[in-house]
Design an enzyme around this catalytic site. Structure first.
Site: not given
Length: 326
Positions: A65, A236-237, A239
């Site tokens: 990351y 949360l896809a 948004g």
């Protein structure tokens, strides 16, 4: 780097994760070579403090990351916060090597590579032990005995307490588990109201849609039967049901999400997370936003008591898929 095996109890429920996990991929600044600075440390401190405030104590990392900057900036936060390390569950992943110059990105679960990556993560995170280590992606060239040997060594040295996997199916998990003396505690998969292959696989069996579903059927059942906690990345896809709809199905599902949120006095983000948590597989969503306001919007879901009826859960599923169930 070595230390004796430490078996202290960590917060956040079982070792596979609490009701929610905070995904740290957004911490540390850019994905480029630019170093992080005071602004990135302050942003990380704000995100961590907000996550703790809503009841999240499990923090999910990966060595790749922000090219390691996410772990490094989190290590800065730990160094500045006396006692914080003892309050949290620290999870990271290894097994992906990013593209570098003429070398493409690859998967690497060779034993020595696993050990090296863990030692590097420990230094960046400024800790002497990782609570949970996940293998990030399957490596087709990996020797399961070599992988198991590396994990066993890390555990015996006290560098890693628990192990899990990410993006793996039942057969891959079973092959590794058979070679380990310690149980695997987590499998992190992309799971959301938008990404539903994991769910659809169990109902399109014996229909024409089965061939198009690539999810390894039986993975959820295997994890449930063997005490492996499912963690949902992308929960949360991005948004898509809370403000960023692109398709008619997303618009229809978002309207239902909004109506349910208003009826129950919670945020739309909470309803989207509840939909995952309502599944009996004990799915622990990972939220990755760095926006404190949006982290706060997930507070009710952190309690782990999804308030969705059988019928409401199905209504969300049918709306998101855009077609009746088979």
């Amino acid at each position: 780097m070595t230390t004796s095996t430490n078996t202290r109890t960590t917060p956040g429920g079982d070792a596979g994760g609490g009701a929610l996990l905070y995904g740290c991929m957004g911490l540390g600044g850019t994905w480029g070579p630019e170093p992080y600075g005071p602004a990135e440390i302050e942003a990380a401190e704000a995100a961590v403090a907000t996550a703790l405030d809503v009841g999240i104590t499990v923090f999910d990392h990966a060595d790749i990351y922000r090219h390691g900057k996410s772990e490094a900036v989190f290590g800065e936060v730990l160094a500045r916060s006396a006692g914080l390390r003892e309050r949290i569950v620290l999870q990271t992943k290894c097994g992906i090597r990013l593209a570098d110059g003429d070398h493409p990105g690859i998967y690497d679960l060779r034993g020595p590579s696993i050990v090296q990556r863990v030692e590097e993560s420990l230094k960046r995170l400024r800790t002497d032990v990782i609570d949970v280590l996940l293998l990030h992606r399957p490596d087709p060239l990996a020797d399961p005995d070599d992988v198991a040997g590396a994990l066993t060594s890390l555990h015996r040295q006290g560098l890693v307490r628990r192990f899990g996997v990410s993006n793996m199916g039942a057969a891959q998990i079973a092959s590794l588990a058979a070679r380990l003396d310690v149980p695997l505690v987590a499998n992190q998969l992309e799971m959301s109201l938008e990404q539903r292959d994991w769910l659809e696989a169990g109902v399109v069996l014996n229909t024409g849609a089965a061939a198009a579903n690539g999810f390894p059927y039986g993975t959820l059942e295997y994890c449930r039967d063997n005490g492996i906690r499912l963690q949902a990345w992308g929960a949360l896809a991005q948004g898509r049901f809370t403000g960023r709809q692109n398709t008619p199905e997303q618009h229809a599902a978002a309207q239902l999400v909004s109506a349910l949120a208003a009826r129950k006095g919670v945020t739309p983000e909470t309803v989207v997370l509840w939909w995952l948590q309502r599944h009996p597989a004990r799915i622990a969503p990972v939220i990755g936003t760095t926006d404190p306001e949006r982290i706060h919007a997930c507070r009710p879901a952190a309690e782990g008591r999804p308030d969705l009826t059988h019928e409401e859960w199905y209504a969300l599923w049918v709306a998101a898929r855009g077609n009746p169930l088979p």
